[in-house]
Enzyme design. Sequence first.
Site, PDB file in Angstrom:
ATOM      1  N   LYS A 162       0.843  -1.207   0.000  1.00  0.00           N
ATOM      2  CA  LYS A 162       0.000   0.000   0.000  1.00  0.00           C
ATOM      3  C   LYS A 162       0.873   1.250   0.000  1.00  0.00           C
ATOM      4  O   LYS A 162       2.076   1.169   0.253  1.00  0.00           O
ATOM      5  CB  LYS A 162      -0.918  -0.024   1.217  1.00  0.00           C
ATOM      6  CG  LYS A 162      -0.189   0.030   2.554  1.00  0.00           C
ATOM      7  CD  LYS A 162      -1.134  -0.318   3.700  1.00  0.00           C
ATOM      8  CE  LYS A 162      -0.398  -0.278   5.034  1.00  0.00           C
ATOM      9  NZ  LYS A 162      -1.237  -0.791   6.128  1.00  0.00           N
ATOM     10  N   ARG A 219     -10.676   0.049  14.061  1.00  0.00           N
ATOM     11  CA  ARG A 219     -10.605   0.838  12.827  1.00  0.00           C
ATOM     12  C   ARG A 219     -11.630   0.331  11.826  1.00  0.00           C
ATOM     13  O   ARG A 219     -12.601   1.012  11.537  1.00  0.00           O
ATOM     14  CB  ARG A 219      -9.176   0.775  12.277  1.00  0.00           C
ATOM     15  CG  ARG A 219      -8.908   1.700  11.118  1.00  0.00           C
ATOM     16  CD  ARG A 219      -7.444   1.801  10.782  1.00  0.00           C
ATOM     17  NE  ARG A 219      -6.836   0.526  10.363  1.00  0.00           N
ATOM     18  CZ  ARG A 219      -5.573   0.395   9.993  1.00  0.00           C
ATOM     19  NH1 ARG A 219      -4.774   1.443   9.962  1.00  0.00           N
ATOM     20  NH2 ARG A 219      -5.098  -0.780   9.627  1.00  0.00           N
ATOM     21  N   TYR A 249      15.642  30.288   7.948  1.00  0.00           N
ATOM     22  CA  TYR A 249      14.464  31.007   8.461  1.00  0.00           C
ATOM     23  C   TYR A 249      14.440  31.064   9.980  1.00  0.00           C
ATOM     24  O   TYR A 249      14.748  30.063  10.649  1.00  0.00           O
ATOM     25  CB  TYR A 249      13.185  30.301   8.004  1.00  0.00           C
ATOM     26  CG  TYR A 249      12.886  30.421   6.536  1.00  0.00           C
ATOM     27  CD1 TYR A 249      12.758  31.661   5.927  1.00  0.00           C
ATOM     28  CD2 TYR A 249      12.710  29.272   5.762  1.00  0.00           C
ATOM     29  CE1 TYR A 249      12.469  31.755   4.569  1.00  0.00           C
ATOM     30  CE2 TYR A 249      12.413  29.353   4.424  1.00  0.00           C
ATOM     31  CZ  TYR A 249      12.290  30.600   3.820  1.00  0.00           C
ATOM     32  OH  TYR A 249      12.007  30.686   2.494  1.00  0.00           O
ATOM     33  N   MET A 294      11.563  24.555   2.418  1.00  0.00           N
ATOM     34  CA  MET A 294      10.756  23.781   1.459  1.00  0.00           C
ATOM     35  C   MET A 294      11.617  22.996   0.476  1.00  0.00           C
ATOM     36  O   MET A 294      11.343  21.831   0.198  1.00  0.00           O
ATOM     37  CB  MET A 294       9.824  24.729   0.689  1.00  0.00           C
ATOM     38  CG  MET A 294       8.876  24.003  -0.244  1.00  0.00           C
ATOM     39  SD  MET A 294       7.882  25.123  -1.242  1.00  0.00           S
ATOM     40  CE  MET A 294       6.853  25.890  -0.006  1.00  0.00           C
TER      41      MET A 294
HETATM   42  C1  LIG Z   1      -0.497  -1.801   6.779  1.00  0.00           C
HETATM   43  C2  LIG Z   1      -1.100  -3.066   7.146  1.00  0.00           C
HETATM   44  C3  LIG Z   1      -0.310  -4.206   7.326  1.00  0.00           C
HETATM   45  C4  LIG Z   1       1.199  -4.176   7.322  1.00  0.00           C
HETATM   46  O1  LIG Z   1       1.653  -3.628   8.552  1.00  0.00           O
HETATM   47  P1  LIG Z   1       3.220  -3.512   8.862  1.00  0.00           P
HETATM   48  O2  LIG Z   1       3.268  -3.018  10.262  1.00  0.00           O
HETATM   49  O3  LIG Z   1       3.757  -2.513   7.892  1.00  0.00           O
HETATM   50  O4  LIG Z   1       3.808  -4.850   8.677  1.00  0.00           O
HETATM   51  C5  LIG Z   1      -0.940  -5.405   7.557  1.00  0.00           C
HETATM   52  N1  LIG Z   1      -2.293  -5.475   7.614  1.00  0.00           N
HETATM   53  C6  LIG Z   1      -3.088  -4.400   7.459  1.00  0.00           C
HETATM   54  C7  LIG Z   1      -4.555  -4.542   7.544  1.00  0.00           C
HETATM   55  C8  LIG Z   1      -2.518  -3.152   7.231  1.00  0.00           C
HETATM   56  O5  LIG Z   1      -3.310  -2.088   7.086  1.00  0.00           O
END
Ligand SMILES: *Cc1c(COP(=O)(O)O)cnc(C)c1O
Length: 373
Positions: A40, A139, A266, A314
Amino acid sequence: MTEARRFRPTWAEVSTGAFGSNVRALRDLVSPARVLAVLKADAYGHGASALAPVALANGADSIGVSSIEEGLSLRNAGITAPILLLGSVYPLDNFVHVIDAGLIPTVSSLESAQRLAAAAASAGRRADFHLKVDTGMGRLGVSPAGARPVLEWAAKQASLRLAGVYSHFASADSDGHYTNAQLEEFLRIRQLAQSLGIGGADFHVANSAAAIAVPASRLDLVRPGIALYGYPGVPMPAGASVEPVLSWKSATVFQKRVPAGTSISYGRTWTAAKDADVATVPVGYADGVPRAATGKASVLIRGQRRPVIGRVTMDHILVDVTDAGAGVGDEVVLIGRQGSSRITADDWAEWAGTISYEILTGISGRVPRVLTP
Ligand SMILES: *Cc1c(COP(=O)(O)O)cnc(C)c1O
């Protein structure tokens, strides 16, 4: 990974060799459990279309992404392996596109299962899905008590196939007690599914930290993300290791000697206590250098850690290279090795008060990713 012509000497190197060897290390560690490689957020900022084939060639048999967009982009890159959407597909009329692209959605409610079944039926298809159960992350996911009605209903639908059931840990890297409680809750769900005669689904719960540190959580497959990029977050068992995949580099583009009393950047937060050599490096917070690391960060120049001085701006950082024998054009390493010195995303995370994940995914699209062996 479009290879636009590069002028600015700032880039990230992504080692496909290191990534492949990390995937193999995780696969060997968790075998006979299988590996779903979490790619992801553009493979945590490394470039998902480049790394997906490497993950698959090195023993991962499926891929996890967050959104439909991320799944489609891998399909467009020619990836045919199973792709699980770990995020929500809301609004639920998106299911038609999920089915179209052969992506595997996560279902977290009976309503969502019903909408998926209807969308699959009208497409004349059978849709694979994974049911997510919330065992304590808070979540996404149906509550443990809500799992039974979804499992029972879905088992009767000709247009659905329950390909997996999963959950996610809240504190796998820090709280073994809570992690075990979540695992036990999840194992009760697995038992329930088995008692309902639901077979063939993959049960999975382990992120990187759990896959490495909690062998009992490996089940049918594990879902490592951050460890594949070289940041396990917990100690690796003896004989197993992963290494950082991404190096972040630049070069000095300007250097000057300033007299004692000169202020830099800055807000004038840094003033030379004595005459100093100051180098300008063309990378800043718009590239993902955290401004919060102001006053704490270092970079590598000529094999040594050199302090970033004054505020991160930046487009540039300023570095104290006094007595380093440095000059314009010197290589600057923000993440990676130079000589025998090394800086990691964990160092940046500590300087900025965050985690390696945020540093890696925060390296912006302005920084070209270059594949290396
Ligand atoms: C991001 C995620 C993972 C991977 O987690 P890591 O800590 O990066 O290994 C696994 N399962 C779900 C549902 C996630 O959202």
